[in-house]
Each structure stands twice: as C-alpha cells, then as structure tokens.
Design a protein around this motif. Structure first.
Motif, mmCIF file in Angstrom:
data_model
loop_
_atom_site.group_PDB
_atom_site.id
_atom_site.type_symbol
_atom_site.label_atom_id
_atom_site.label_comp_id
_atom_site.label_asym_id
_atom_site.label_seq_id
_atom_site.Cartn_x
_atom_site.Cartn_y
_atom_site.Cartn_z
ATOM 1 N N LEU A 55 40.823 -88.038 45.477
ATOM 2 C CA LEU A 55 39.796 -88.844 46.148
ATOM 3 C C LEU A 55 39.319 -88.185 47.443
ATOM 4 O O LEU A 55 38.308 -88.582 48.009
ATOM 5 N N ASN A 56 40.062 -87.188 47.928
ATOM 6 C CA ASN A 56 39.714 -86.474 49.162
ATOM 7 C C ASN A 56 39.650 -87.385 50.380
ATOM 8 O O ASN A 56 38.827 -87.185 51.292
ATOM 9 N N LEU A 57 40.508 -88.414 50.393
ATOM 10 C CA LEU A 57 40.584 -89.331 51.523
ATOM 11 C C LEU A 57 42.034 -89.496 51.951
ATOM 12 O O LEU A 57 42.913 -89.664 51.103
ATOM 13 N N PRO A 58 42.320 -89.472 53.260
ATOM 14 C CA PRO A 58 43.678 -89.757 53.728
ATOM 15 C C PRO A 58 44.103 -91.154 53.295
ATOM 16 O O PRO A 58 43.268 -92.048 53.120
ATOM 17 N N ALA A 112 45.582 -93.712 54.822
ATOM 18 C CA ALA A 112 45.230 -94.836 55.691
ATOM 19 C C ALA A 112 43.745 -95.162 55.602
ATOM 20 O O ALA A 112 43.353 -96.340 55.559
ATOM 21 N N LEU A 113 42.908 -94.138 55.561
ATOM 22 C CA LEU A 113 41.472 -94.360 55.467
ATOM 23 C C LEU A 113 41.118 -95.011 54.126
ATOM 24 O O LEU A 113 40.293 -95.933 54.062
ATOM 25 N N TYR A 114 41.759 -94.546 53.066
ATOM 26 C CA TYR A 114 41.536 -95.134 51.742
ATOM 27 C C TYR A 114 41.954 -96.606 51.730
ATOM 28 O O TYR A 114 41.236 -97.460 51.182
ATOM 29 N N ALA A 115 43.097 -96.922 52.324
ATOM 30 C CA ALA A 115 43.575 -98.305 52.345
ATOM 31 C C ALA A 115 42.600 -99.211 53.097
ATOM 32 O O ALA A 115 42.279 -100.320 52.636
ATOM 33 N N GLU A 116 42.113 -98.744 54.245
ATOM 34 C CA GLU A 116 41.149 -99.535 55.010
ATOM 35 C C GLU A 116 39.858 -99.742 54.231
ATOM 36 O O GLU A 116 39.286 -100.835 54.216
ATOM 37 N N LEU A 117 39.391 -98.690 53.596
ATOM 38 C CA LEU A 117 38.144 -98.782 52.844
ATOM 39 C C LEU A 117 38.285 -99.767 51.687
ATOM 40 O O LEU A 117 37.423 -100.638 51.493
ATOM 41 N N SER A 118 39.352 -99.646 50.930
ATOM 42 C CA SER A 118 39.559 -100.541 49.790
ATOM 43 C C SER A 118 39.676 -101.989 50.248
ATOM 44 O O SER A 118 39.105 -102.900 49.646
ATOM 45 N N TYR A 119 40.411 -102.192 51.333
ATOM 46 C CA TYR A 119 40.573 -103.546 51.873
ATOM 47 C C TYR A 119 39.229 -104.104 52.331
ATOM 48 O O TYR A 119 38.901 -105.277 52.066
ATOM 49 N N SER A 120 38.428 -103.302 53.011
ATOM 50 C CA SER A 120 37.154 -103.797 53.541
ATOM 51 C C SER A 120 36.190 -104.175 52.414
ATOM 52 O O SER A 120 35.400 -105.116 52.552
ATOM 53 N N ASP A 177 28.505 -100.214 56.819
ATOM 54 C CA ASP A 177 29.330 -101.393 57.091
ATOM 55 C C ASP A 177 30.742 -100.949 57.442
ATOM 56 O O ASP A 177 31.347 -101.445 58.397
ATOM 57 N N PHE A 178 31.272 -100.026 56.648
ATOM 58 C CA PHE A 178 32.653 -99.588 56.831
ATOM 59 C C PHE A 178 32.840 -98.762 58.093
ATOM 60 O O PHE A 178 33.700 -99.055 58.926
ATOM 61 N N PHE A 179 32.028 -97.748 58.271
ATOM 62 C CA PHE A 179 32.234 -96.825 59.389
ATOM 63 C C PHE A 179 31.832 -97.414 60.745
ATOM 64 O O PHE A 179 32.333 -96.971 61.785
ATOM 65 N N ILE A 180 30.932 -98.414 60.750
ATOM 66 C CA ILE A 180 30.487 -98.986 62.024
ATOM 67 C C ILE A 180 31.175 -100.317 62.309
ATOM 68 O O ILE A 180 31.874 -100.473 63.306
ATOM 69 N N ARG A 181 30.985 -101.310 61.407
ATOM 70 C CA ARG A 181 31.476 -102.655 61.705
ATOM 71 C C ARG A 181 32.946 -102.881 61.351
ATOM 72 O O ARG A 181 33.648 -103.597 62.065
ATOM 73 N N ARG A 182 33.450 -102.303 60.251
ATOM 74 C CA ARG A 182 34.836 -102.589 59.868
ATOM 75 C C ARG A 182 35.846 -101.726 60.618
ATOM 76 O O ARG A 182 36.977 -102.137 60.815
ATOM 77 N N THR A 183 35.444 -100.538 61.056
ATOM 78 C CA THR A 183 36.404 -99.630 61.704
ATOM 79 C C THR A 183 35.970 -99.120 63.077
ATOM 80 O O THR A 183 36.823 -98.705 63.869
ATOM 81 N N VAL A 207 33.652 -91.164 51.017
ATOM 82 C CA VAL A 207 33.525 -92.616 51.153
ATOM 83 C C VAL A 207 32.328 -93.127 50.351
ATOM 84 O O VAL A 207 32.421 -94.133 49.644
ATOM 85 N N VAL A 208 31.204 -92.431 50.445
ATOM 86 C CA VAL A 208 30.021 -92.829 49.678
ATOM 87 C C VAL A 208 30.332 -92.795 48.179
ATOM 88 O O VAL A 208 29.986 -93.724 47.433
#
Length: 543
Positions: free
Chosen positions: A463-466, A468-476, A487-493, A510-511
C-alpha cells in the motif's frame, strides 16, 4: 457506524422524517447546536455544504482561549463568558485540548506595562475562574529570558505568565459531531441547502442537494437554524422574509516554520510594532505564528495567505526574535481563515466585537453569528434554550453539555489522561505500531484509539503507507465520514499545515487507497487529486 458506506442511507433518512431541528452548517457552532439539541432529546438533522469544519473551524489559531486582548477593549462580559468555557471544553475533551502556558513579554515601549499587565492578568484569572495552579505569575527579565533566550532584550522588563488552552479545532468539531451522532442526530457533509419550503409564510422545510451524487431531497423540520458562519448572508438570501444583519468578514493567516529555524519551546503572545497582538506557538516540532486581521471581500470558500500577509508576520517574528533572521523561504506552509463578525460602523478589524448574536426572521429562520471557538458550547446552549421555549418542544430536557464528555473522552480527565496514553501506547506497540506512533495516536483519538488500532488490520507493505497513517486513514473513512484526500490531510489530521512534507510523500498512495475503498469514478479521482494539489500549492506558495 458513521462511514462513507452509510452515506446513501443517511441522505435518504433525512428525506424520510420531520425533525425537531435542522441545523445548517457543520462548523463548530453548528456541531455544538446539534449536540446540545440531540442530547436534550430533540430529533436533529445537520447538513454541511463542504466537509465538516471546512470553513473557519479548521482555520483558527487553534486555541481555546479567553480573549485576554478583549480586556483592552473593556469587553469584560465576553472575557468572563469565554474564559469560564475554556476549562469546560478542556475537561470534556482532554484528547483534543490541553493547557499551554503563555509568555506575555513586557517592554518599556509596549502597549501594556508591568502594573497594567499584572492587574489585567489578575482580573483575567478572576473573570475566568482560573484554577489555582494555572493562575498568572509575573516574571523578571532573567526569568523571561530563561524561558525564551532569543527574545528581544532591548527594553525588556519582564513578562506575564498565564495559561491558555491549545486545541485542534477541526478535530474538536469532529468529536462534537460524532457525539451528536451518538445521540441520534443525523449529520452529513457535502449537502447544500438550495431553497426553503414555506407554509403560511413560515419555513417548514429545506431543499438540499447532495454535492457528491447530485440528488436533491427535502428535509422537514419544525425549527431551522442558520449556523453557516461566513455564508450566513447566502442562506439568509434564500429566506423570503429575511431579517438581515450586516456581516463584516475579516481574514487571519498563520505561518508554520520548522523549529530548527525558530526553536521555540514556550508559547509567546507579543505586541507587534503596530501594537497588534500575535501568537507564536510550538507544536509537533514546528512553530506556528499568527494571526493577521484584515477586512476580506472575496469568496470565503477558500481564503489564502498572500505574500504581503506572510511578510507582515515575518516582520513581527524578527521584531520580537531578532536573532533568528526568519525569511519567507523558511515558511513551510500557511493557512487562512475568515471570521464572520457583526458589522460595527467605523471600527477596524481588530476592534469589532467577537460577541455572538441570535435573531429570528418573520419566517421563523433562526440565525446565529459572531462568537469565538471557545464559546461554542455556551452559544449552542443559548440558542437551544430559545428553541425549547416553544410549546412544541416540551419534551426537551435541560442542557447537559457542561458535563458531557465528547467522543473519545468518556472516562478521561486532566488527571488520568497521561497514564491512559502510556498504557494504550503499550497496547499499540503489541499490535505492531511503534511506541511513539501509538502514543501520538492515543493522544489524538483518546478512547477511540482502540478503533484506530483495529483499522490497521488490513495494512500491507504494497500500500506504500506507514502503519499509523494507514490506520488513521481507514478510521477517518469508516468512522468520520472522510470522503476526499483533502478531508483527511486537512480536517482529520492537520498534516497539510503541520507536516506538509508527509502529505507530499504519501498523497498519491492516499488518493489510490481512498479511490479503491470509496469507489471514485475516474473523473472524481482526478478532481480530488487536483483539489489536494491546489491546497498544497496554496499552503506553500502565497500569492
């Protein structure tokens, strides 16, 4: 569930019932109203034309503060109200708010002298009911320089030392929204009110367009509230019986600099050469500085910093920290926000009151404007108090938000949170996270961190994602209705503001993941990728 998967179901639910209250606007004010009303037993719908907190509520100075500077304008009532709210907001959401000692340097030529500062801070303590261990202290010149050695020494007499509260404004809004959803409020982003429906000259419903699917529905509600901030006048214009108050928009910008350039370990609140007040605040290896205060006449949908704005703050930095020699090239990112203030003739931007006002048009549309992030809960209580006075809402209970823990904060308080972080960090470490990543996630998500940890289960190296970053993205995506990479990079994190290098490193991954998970069309994927690139460019390259 509060997932993108539920979007169609949520939208159809809005079309299926008559609600007690429909809130238009998903910033901190609208979110607070939705939570207050829902927690009193009212049925509540909330619609936001952009993402939650996409307006001013993700673009503030990120402080839950009492407005010390308003004492200079003799707004004692405002200071008392919001000052007391600081601790309530903190105790109800310790994972997104924390105390921050603030240094207020005193100079011979400054606008506040030693005696004036001491009296003002003492009054501030009293008005805000500041807890004993956070009451103001007066520091000598030596004590002041011990805290910030590179502070301007010429004319320095000492400093006031007092507590404000640092927050993540967008995450605070998100946790309020999620708590409202726990109380059965039906909340959706990317849903724009396009018209009102009338019966006997009273508004009984709103026509709402889903900005993603293009579908249109009608939401019936006994009381509709306009809490759209900078867009209040746009919504008022839809009302045939509008009762208008003139707004004046002002813009404030912030700049972010790495601590290798501006190694601030202590927040500073200082006078500029033109006698404005500016904050410089350390956060996660960066120092951010702001804010400006200028009238704003353009479209508030995406305000940006100008090179002139940035230069003003750089001059302010070099004025108070003359040894650091900060230049424009040191600025890693910027953001700009618009304040919707009630117009006051003849006043400059900094002089206009931050008080909130509530008014109702002949059609029944209630509007709330003005106010500060700090006072969101009290503002919500005031407007819902007005709503429940109507006979129709006799089933409503009393306000409980003063002692209501937000999403992620149940059972947590200022005394046990640090131990909770350490214990959960060990749990995260056992699941494959680094101890520091697990600690940071716990500090951000509070009791929701177990859910964040669970969302790492499908992580894989390709997935080429760390992790922790993957966990946050999936959760959001699954639990916070994130729909676009912005939404993810500005408002959620907040990464686009405070870690823009990571955004650029992982934006494509991420995209791709969001596209595969949510099911973007090729056109949508291109639009959202382009949108994120534009936000990155705006943050990095003031025009």
């Amino acid at each position: 569930m509060y997932s993108y998967k539920e979007r169609s179901h949520i939208f159809n639910t809005l079309n299926s019932y008559a609600f007690d209250v429909l809130v238009i606007g998903g910033g901190i004010t609208g979110a607070g109203i939705a939570l207050d009303a829902a927690s009193r037993g009212l049925s509540v719908a909330l619609v936001e034309m952009q993402d939650f907190a996409a307006g001013t509520s993700s673009r503030s100075t990120k402080l839950v503060h009492g407005g010390l500077r308003y004492l200079k304008q003799f707004e004692v009532g405002l200071v008392a109200d919001v000052g007391r709210e600081r601790e309530i907001v903190y105790e109800n959401a310790v994972h997104v708010t924390k105390p921050e000692w603030m240094l207020l340097p005193i100079y011979k030529e400054g606008s506040l002298g030693s005696v004036t500062t001491s009296v003002a801070l003492r009054l501030y303590d009293r008005l805000a009911n500041v807890r004993k261990d956070e009451r103001r202290k007066m520091l000598s010149k030596k004590e002041t320089l011990d805290k910030v050695p590179f502070l301007k020494t010429e004319g320095l007499k000492g400093a006031g030392y007092y507590v404000e509260y640092k927050t993540d404004d967008a995450r605070l809004t998100m946790e309020v929204i999620k708590k409202a959803v726990e109380y059965k409020a039906v909340c959706i982003n990317y849903a724009r009110v396009t018209d009102f429906v009338y019966k006997k000259k009273k508004i009984v419903a709103a026509t709402v367009k889903d900005e993603i699917s293009g579908d249109t529905i009608t939401i019936h509600a006994h009381q509709i509230v306009n809490a759209t901030g900078a867009w209040i006048e746009d919504v008022q214009a839809l009302d045939q019986a509008q009762k208008k108050k003139q707004l004046r928009l002002t813009k404030g910008i912030h700049i972010v600099i790495d601590q290798s350039v501006l190694p601030l370990e202590q927040a500073v609140y200082f006078d500029t050469e033109d006698e404005r007040m500016v904050f410089a605040i350390p956060r996660d290896g960066k120092t951010y500085v702001g804010t400006t205060d200028t009238f704003f006449e353009d479209d508030p949908i995406n305000p940006t910093a100008t090179s002139e704005d940035v230069e003003y703050l750089i001059e302010a930095i070099n004025f108070i920290f003359p040894e650091q020699n900060v230049v424009a090239q040191h600025v890693e990112s910027t953001w700009a926000g618009v304040r919707p203030l009630i117009y006051e003739d003849g006043k400059n931007p900094s002089e206009i009151s931050r008080k909130d006002e509530i008014w109702t048009s002949k059609s029944g549309l209630m509007t709330i404007a003005g106010g500060k992030l700090t006072g969101y809960r009290k503002m919500a209580e005031e407007i819902v108090d007005k709503i429940v006075k109507k006979n129709r809402f006799k089933h409503a209970t009393n306000c409980i938000t003063q002692v209501l823990a937000l999403s992620g904060a149940k059972g947590l308080n200022s005394k046990n949170f640090e131990d909770y972080i350490k214990n959960k960090a060990k749990v995260g470490e056992s699941l494959g996270f680094s101890y520091e990543d697990a600690k940071a996630l716990t500090a951000k998500y509070g009791t929701n961190v177990d859910d964040v940890f669970i969302h790492a289960k499908n992580h894989s190296a390709d997935l080429n994602l760390p992790l922790a970053l993957y966990a946050e993205l999936s959760y959001s995506i699954e639990k916070e209705m994130a729909y676009t990479p912005s939404d993810f990079f500005i408002r959620r994190t907040g990464m686009l503001y405070f870690d823009i290098a990571t955004v650029e490193q992982y934006k494509s991954a991420v995209v791709d993941l969001m596209s595969n998970t949510i099911g973007y069309s090729d056109t949508e994927k291109l639009i959202y990728q382009t949108q994120l690139d534009l936000f990155i460019d705006d943050a990095k390259n003031p025009k």
